[in-house]
Design a protein around this motif. Structure first.
Motif, PDB file in Angstrom:
ATOM      1  N   PHE A  60     -39.133  13.062  15.632  1.00  0.00           N
ATOM      2  CA  PHE A  60     -38.782  12.894  17.041  1.00  0.00           C
ATOM      3  C   PHE A  60     -38.833  11.432  17.471  1.00  0.00           C
TER       4      PHE A  60
ATOM      5  N   GLN B  79     -36.485  25.338  24.612  1.00  0.00           N
ATOM      6  CA  GLN B  79     -35.329  24.460  24.433  1.00  0.00           C
ATOM      7  C   GLN B  79     -34.177  24.822  25.347  1.00  0.00           C
TER       8      GLN B  79
ATOM      9  N   THR C  66     -33.053  20.493  16.647  1.00  0.00           N
ATOM     10  CA  THR C  66     -32.626  19.116  16.910  1.00  0.00           C
ATOM     11  C   THR C  66     -31.948  18.517  15.683  1.00  0.00           C
TER      12      THR C  66
ATOM     13  N   VAL D 181     -35.599   9.867  16.426  1.00  0.00           N
ATOM     14  CA  VAL D 181     -34.492  10.277  17.297  1.00  0.00           C
ATOM     15  C   VAL D 181     -34.576   9.566  18.648  1.00  0.00           C
TER      16      VAL D 181
ATOM     17  N   THR E  67     -35.217  15.664  23.539  1.00  0.00           N
ATOM     18  CA  THR E  67     -36.142  15.314  22.466  1.00  0.00           C
ATOM     19  C   THR E  67     -37.496  14.838  22.955  1.00  0.00           C
ATOM     20  N   SER E  68     -37.504  13.961  23.960  1.00  0.00           N
ATOM     21  CA  SER E  68     -38.773  13.393  24.426  1.00  0.00           C
ATOM     22  C   SER E  68     -39.698  14.456  25.016  1.00  0.00           C
TER      23      SER E  68
END
Length: 508
Positions: free
Chosen positions: A369, A451, A303, A372, A467-468
């Motif tokens: 995270f 991912q 990320t 982000v 991301t979440s």
């Protein structure tokens, strides 16, 4: 000086430098070897991320998930099987020379044959045809195929870290070291790798200043040429150590030396070695440590690299930033390894130090995270400090990356390597090969499978939309990692107590 003063001085000297003069004959070449294998890893790692993420045709951080999950892992398994098979057939020295030589041959081909002729060897027509046939969510797969030379560079760098550093270097060190020596010297070897990382910033800065406006192929050739020279030096040091150090009975148990006439013994196959790990709770929990680290660090790192590409779209700038991160990691790790880690292990114990890494990775990963995910609401705060959200994310991500890798080199690596020492020779060779090579790959590949699946299902082809979903995975991984450290510590003490009972019975 009175006897009391002499004793006090001796105790302080033991804490600061707990080594005898004759031990330097063994330590210095190992320190230099660790420095060189780590320097090559730094060079190759900066290069592999740069060529993959900034590739002109389809480059991006999303490609890394495909490579780690579906390319590097199968190759790592094949390499581990080959290493295991060769270990049954040849001496340790021959095994070392064969695999190091193979790596250097690949590096030569990449730097001086393939990458300078990138367009000639890239299958653009086939890749374009495939792109018109598949959904955009699978574009990273096409990019990995189109840029197959960059893929080989990426795989070579990844395997250098797992095969050369984890398996070959540490396997060699574990073979010739006792637990008493390990408690004194392993943090010094880690520090040598940290010093190599420090040099990555200046090296990439020099390359950026001298070749930043030139074709990037010249930078690739410079890095590969330097890697070949370093590789030759590694071979030379290994040869000298076997010839001049391992013949000294003060420094090495002569019963462990390779005999001139190889006596072939039947050893378990690679599949049987996996079964050994499954049956051994001790080896199983070492594997969990390795897998958890690879999983958690990779999930956060991909990320961050996706945002890093947005901020540094050109290869030279991206590589320069990666070099700066490596230098920060090396500088911080060197200080901690030299002045804190060894004393912490001796004073606080293995368990306390081994628990530091999962806690730090879990907390910093959570914070990154959250930044982000909530970058829009936090934008006014960023602007007060004169920062755009992308700048803060890149810088905070770099901070998180530095902190987590410092934890790895300063605390995770030495405690993990110490855990191997009580094992039998068979468990060390086969178990370590499976854990360090395949286990580390499973961790990184596991993150890539997660991912890439999320990219295809909810991310619409981009890692930035996942991301979440990644945040709870990192937290659960850190919790499981911490639990395995505790269990491993229990088994560690059980083995230690068993050895003491055996020694006591022998004395009677």
């Amino acid at each position: 000086m009175s006897s009391a003063d002499t004793q006090t001085f001796g105790k302080w000297r033991e804490k600061i430098w707990p080594f005898h003069g004759y031990e330097l004959k063994k330590m210095l070449p190992l320190i230099l070897m660790k420095f060189l294998v780590s320097l090559n890893y730094g060079l190759l790692t900066c290069l592999k991320d740069t060529v993959v993420v900034t590739a002109k045709n389809g480059g991006g951080a999303e490609v890394i998930t495909v490579l780690k999950g579906y390319v590097v892992l199968p190759v790592a398994i094949i390499m581990t099987i080959l290493y295991s098979k060769f270990s049954n057939m040849v001496k340790r020295t021959t095994l070392f020379y064969t695999f190091i030589g193979g790596f250097l041959a690949v590096i030569f081909l990449l730097g001086f044959v393939l990458y300078p002729n990138l367009e000639l060897f890239s299958p653009h027509a086939t890749a374009d045809k495939l792109s018109s046939m598949v959904d955009v969510r699978f574009a990273s797969w096409i990019a990995a195929f189109r840029n197959w030379i960059q893929t080989v560079i990426f795989v070579t760098a990844e395997l250098w870290g797992s095969m050369v550093i984890l398996l070959m270097f540490w396997g060699f060190v574990n073979h010739i070291s006792t637990m008493k020596e390990a408690k004194k010297s392993y943090t010094i070897y880690i520090a040598a790798g940290d010093f190599a990382a420090i040099l990555m910033g200046p090296i990439t800065a020099i390359l950026y200043r001298t070749m930043g406006n030139m074709d990037f192929a010249y930078t690739v050739q410079a890095i590969c040429g330097l890697a070949l020279i370093i590789g030759a030096m590694i071979i030379g040091i290994y040869w000298w150590t076997n010839r001049n150090v391992l013949t000294d009975p003060r420094l090495f148990d002569q019963s462990k030396r390779d005999s001139k006439v190889k006596v072939k013994k039947k050893k378990p196959s690679m599949w049987e070695s996996f079964k050994i790990i499954a049956k051994s709770k001790y080896l199983f929990h070492i594997a969990i440590l390795v897998i958890a680290y690879g999983l958690s660090i990779s999930i956060v790192e991909i990320t961050w690299k996706a945002h890093l590409k947005l901020y540094y779209p050109n290869p030279a700038g991206y590589q320069n930033m990666m070099g700066m991160v490596f230098s920060l990691v090396g500088t911080t790790s060197l200080i901690i390894s030299l002045f804190f880690c060894g004393n912490m292990i001796r004073k606080l114990g293995w368990h306390y130090v081994a628990q530091i890494s999962p806690y730090v990775l879990g907390v910093t990963g959570l914070m990154f995270f959250l930044v982000v995910i909530y970058k829009e609401p936090l934008t006014p705060i960023f602007m007060k400090f004169g920062m755009k959200p992308i700048v803060f994310i890149v810088m905070f991500g770099a901070f998180q990356n530095v902190v987590c890798k410092v934890m790895k080199y300063s605390f995770f690596d030495p405690t993990k390597e110490m855990a191997y020492i009580p094992l039998s020779d068979e468990e060390k060779v086969k178990g370590k090969a499976s854990i360090d090579v395949v286990g580390s790959r499973l961790g990184k590949s596991g993150s890539s499978w997660i991912q890439s699946g999320l990219i295809a299902s909810v991310g619409m082809g981009s890692i930035l939309g996942t991301t979440s979903y990644l945040l709870p995975i990192v937290l659960l991984t850190a919790i499981g990692w911490s639990y395995s450290v505790k269990k491993l510590n229990d088994y560690f003490h059980e083995k230690d107590n068993e050895e003491k009972l055996v020694q006591g019975s022998a004395a009677l």
